[in-house]
Write a protein that holds these residues in place. Structure first.
Motif, PDB file in Angstrom:
ATOM      1  N   TYR A  20      -8.393  -5.043  -9.428  1.00  0.00           N
ATOM      2  CA  TYR A  20      -7.604  -4.192  -7.908  1.00  0.00           C
ATOM      3  C   TYR A  20      -6.300  -3.384  -7.718  1.00  0.00           C
ATOM      4  O   TYR A  20      -6.502  -2.922  -6.421  1.00  0.00           O
ATOM      5  N   LEU A  21      -5.175  -4.047  -8.554  1.00  0.00           N
ATOM      6  CA  LEU A  21      -3.861  -2.955  -8.612  1.00  0.00           C
ATOM      7  C   LEU A  21      -4.484  -1.677  -8.938  1.00  0.00           C
ATOM      8  O   LEU A  21      -3.736  -0.822  -8.472  1.00  0.00           O
ATOM      9  N   SER A  23      -6.842   0.481  -8.108  1.00  0.00           N
ATOM     10  CA  SER A  23      -7.563   1.202  -6.847  1.00  0.00           C
ATOM     11  C   SER A  23      -6.997   0.692  -5.582  1.00  0.00           C
ATOM     12  O   SER A  23      -7.058   1.752  -4.813  1.00  0.00           O
ATOM     13  N   HIS A  24      -5.792  -0.047  -5.557  1.00  0.00           N
ATOM     14  CA  HIS A  24      -4.705  -0.163  -5.069  1.00  0.00           C
ATOM     15  C   HIS A  24      -3.110  -0.150  -4.982  1.00  0.00           C
ATOM     16  O   HIS A  24      -2.794  -0.502  -5.171  1.00  0.00           O
ATOM     17  N   ALA A  26      -1.320   0.645  -3.647  1.00  0.00           N
ATOM     18  CA  ALA A  26       0.111   0.197  -2.698  1.00  0.00           C
ATOM     19  C   ALA A  26       0.229  -0.906  -2.365  1.00  0.00           C
ATOM     20  O   ALA A  26       0.302  -1.190  -1.000  1.00  0.00           O
ATOM     21  N   ALA A  27      -0.347  -1.775  -2.886  1.00  0.00           N
ATOM     22  CA  ALA A  27      -0.741  -3.271  -2.774  1.00  0.00           C
ATOM     23  C   ALA A  27       0.042  -4.146  -2.834  1.00  0.00           C
ATOM     24  O   ALA A  27       1.602  -3.245  -3.169  1.00  0.00           O
ATOM     25  N   ARG A  40       4.317  -0.666  -5.187  1.00  0.00           N
ATOM     26  CA  ARG A  40       4.875   0.709  -5.189  1.00  0.00           C
ATOM     27  C   ARG A  40       6.227   0.947  -6.253  1.00  0.00           C
ATOM     28  O   ARG A  40       7.060   1.843  -6.425  1.00  0.00           O
ATOM     29  N   HIS A  76     -10.627  -7.631   2.259  1.00  0.00           N
ATOM     30  CA  HIS A  76      -9.025  -6.647   2.102  1.00  0.00           C
ATOM     31  C   HIS A  76      -8.223  -6.884   0.618  1.00  0.00           C
ATOM     32  O   HIS A  76      -7.564  -6.707   0.605  1.00  0.00           O
ATOM     33  N   SER A  77      -8.850  -8.715   0.122  1.00  0.00           N
ATOM     34  CA  SER A  77      -7.664  -9.526  -0.554  1.00  0.00           C
ATOM     35  C   SER A  77      -8.543  -9.494  -1.992  1.00  0.00           C
ATOM     36  O   SER A  77      -9.254 -10.357  -1.266  1.00  0.00           O
ATOM     37  N   ALA A  97      -4.035  -4.583   0.164  1.00  0.00           N
ATOM     38  CA  ALA A  97      -3.589  -3.878   0.093  1.00  0.00           C
ATOM     39  C   ALA A  97      -2.722  -2.871   0.782  1.00  0.00           C
ATOM     40  O   ALA A  97      -2.476  -2.091  -0.247  1.00  0.00           O
ATOM     41  N   THR A  98      -1.751  -3.420   1.791  1.00  0.00           N
ATOM     42  CA  THR A  98      -0.992  -2.391   1.993  1.00  0.00           C
ATOM     43  C   THR A  98       0.247  -3.919   2.550  1.00  0.00           C
ATOM     44  O   THR A  98       0.321  -4.795   2.769  1.00  0.00           O
TER      45      THR A  98
END
Length: 530
Positions: A20-21, A23-24, A26-27, A40, A76-77, A97-98
């Motif tokens: 997950y990290l 792939s994302h 900007a998580a 980030r 999405h989480s 994700a953001t």
């Protein structure tokens, strides 16, 4: 992932988190709806110990260590059930994700309220002008996002394009307003059909958030009338910002260090890591000195281990620290984690190669760094005008308190600096982000002083030990933007054409199969668009 019928293994939990990290990038990690870590800016370690999955995160603000009990995958989480050491009850964390946690309803409501506020303020501030056609609807065809309110101010046959953004939006969106503003001005001019003349663009940003936009606006083409305003949404006061006089741009440069000395200093640790690599793969590793006492080990631009050799916290002796992990993942190498390190290396070298599987997170991670690695290796062939013996990767430069990392900094045969910014995927903000780096390098090169060791004026780069043996030109740097041809955002070229003639830029498009072979498909230059 827990199925409700079986307890997931620590290895499976760790793999789910890592994927997950990866792939994302900007998580964000939330607890009770509050952002604990912006990934980030944070680093993390995921490890297995005595059958448990341990998650550690740290940043400049805080540190967190939890045992991961269960992971529930959502749309999405990830909902991560954890236990703090000594705590009797599990605690839920959420990986999203953001960091924007507003619900769609709340977000839309805030944007409608801001649009009404902006129309009201502009009507009072520009007497005699008509507020026309304001909206914030998504327009993917023209790259307009819903965070930005755009419209027109009309005075007879004359008009100005207007764009604004509310203070509830992210800092990234606020800093990106000038790109959308330029596109909006260009759109208005194209649609005017000669019936109305759009003289310029008015940009409205939240109070206290204007500096980045001001610095960029100073380097746009003065043939259009650009104006910047800061809006205090509480008092509804609109303040004009003089972007041509926004204060001295403070820029500092980290002193250059000897890469050879760093490699020698960290040699023992580098040898230890090399011993964990699959047989016959050592030649694929790039050793990248990060400082005088730190060296990173990279595979196609992805740093998977690092060796530091510095003073001990408790004595004057030097100690060696080795960590491993892809991306922001960082785990100390100890006898207990050697098997984990070896497994990571095997997985990484099996996944990250030109013929790898695009669905594999280790293949997908940090494509810009992969592109940078390939481009740097072929720099002399692709751009023979550059001096390949002095090329700096990810040069840290500081401006106005913000840290920036230049992708590549080089010099041509005449000593003129070249700022090279690379993107492997579509990025609407590429021209403005590259302009930020150009502004910083220009300021550092223009900062010329005479030193006791030289009878000529030296730039900040020369004084700090960069480009040794080379005399740098006082010309403004060239700006080179590089991306695969099919990954260049359609809006990039129109934005580049609005830059000041003083910004000498070149857009280089590469072939789509750049991981296998770098080929230049086409080039566009600022001189061609004038």
């Amino acid at each position: 992932m827990s199925s409700g019928l079986e307890t997931p293994s620590a290895a499976k939990l760790a793999e789910t988190l890592e994927n997950y990290l990866a792939s994302h990038p900007a998580a964000a990690l939330l607890e009770d709806g509050r952002v604990l870590f912006d990934m980030r800016l944070a680093r993390y370690s995921i490890s297995e110990s005595h059958g448990r999955c341990l998650l550690q995160l740290w940043s400049e603000e805080r540190n967190l260590v939890r045992t991961v009990l269960e992971i529930q995958q959502r749309a999405h989480s990830l909902r991560v059930m954890t236990r703090r050491m000594g705590a009797p009850k599990p605690q839920a964390l959420e990986l999203v994700a953001t960091s924007d946690r507003r619900t769609p309803t709340a977000r839309d409501s805030a944007r409608r309220n801001y649009q009404r506020l902006l129309e009201r303020v502009l009507t009072r501030a520009f007497l005699g002008a008509k507020v026309d056609g304001f909206r914030s609807a998504m327009d993917l065809e023209h790259s307009f996002g819903p965070a930005y309110v755009r419209g027109r101010l009309l005075r007879g046959t004359a008009a100005d394009a207007v764009i604004g953004i509310g203070g509830a939006e992210s800092s990234t969106a606020i800093d990106g307003i000038l790109t959308l503003g330029v596109l909006w001005l260009d759109y208005c001019r194209q649609k005017a059909d000669g019936r109305r003349h759009f003289g310029g663009l008015k940009v409205i940003v939240p109070a206290g958030a204007w500096r980045t936009t001001a610095e960029r606006m100073a380097w746009l083409n003065s043939s259009a009338a650009f104006e910047l305003f800061a809006l205090d949404e509480r008092t509804e006061e609109l303040e004009a910002i003089d972007f041509r006089d926004c204060g001295n741009q403070t820029a500092r440069l980290i002193h250059a260090f000897s890469g050879e000395s760093a490699l020698e200093r960290c040699g023992a640790g580098l040898g230890k890591v090399m011993a964990f690599l699959p047989d016959g793969s050592q030649h694929r590793v790039e050793l990248r000195p990060r400082s005088a006492s730190e060296v990173g080990l990279l595979l196609h631009g992805l740093e998977f281990a690092r060796v530091r050799n510095g003073p001990s916290a408790h004595s004057f002796t030097h100690q060696e620290e080795i960590t491993f992990g892809a991306g922001a993942n960082e785990t100390p190498l100890t006898p207990e984690t050697e098997d984990t390190c070896r497994a990571l290396c095997e997985r990484l070298f099996a996944s990250r190669h030109p013929g790898g599987t695009h669905a594999d997170p280790l293949f997908r991670m940090q494509p810009e760094r992969w592109l940078e690695s390939e481009f740097r290796r072929s720099l002399g062939e692709l751009l023979p005008i550059l001096r390949g013996e002095s090329v700096y990767s990810q040069v840290p430069a500081l401006s106005c308190g913000d840290r920036g990392m230049l992708d590549l900094l080089a010099a041509d045969r005449n000593g003129r600096l070249c700022v090279i910014e690379l993107k492997a995927d579509e990025d609407l903000q590429l021209p403005m982000q590259a302009l930020d780096y150009w502004i910083r390098v220009r300021a550092l090169n223009a900062d010329r002083q005479r030193t006791p060791m030289s009878d000529r004026l030296l730039s900040a780069f020369e004084r700090e030990g960069y480009f040794q043996g080379m005399e740098l030109s006082d010309q403004p740097p060239r700006l080179i933007l590089v991306a695969p041809a099919l990954r260049i955002h359609p809006a990039n070229l129109p934005v580049l054409r609005y830059l000041s003639p003083e910004v000498d830029w070149e857009l280089i498009a590469l072939g789509e199969h750049w991981r296998d072979e770098l080929k230049i498909v086409f080039r566009k230059r600022s001189a061609d668009s004038r």
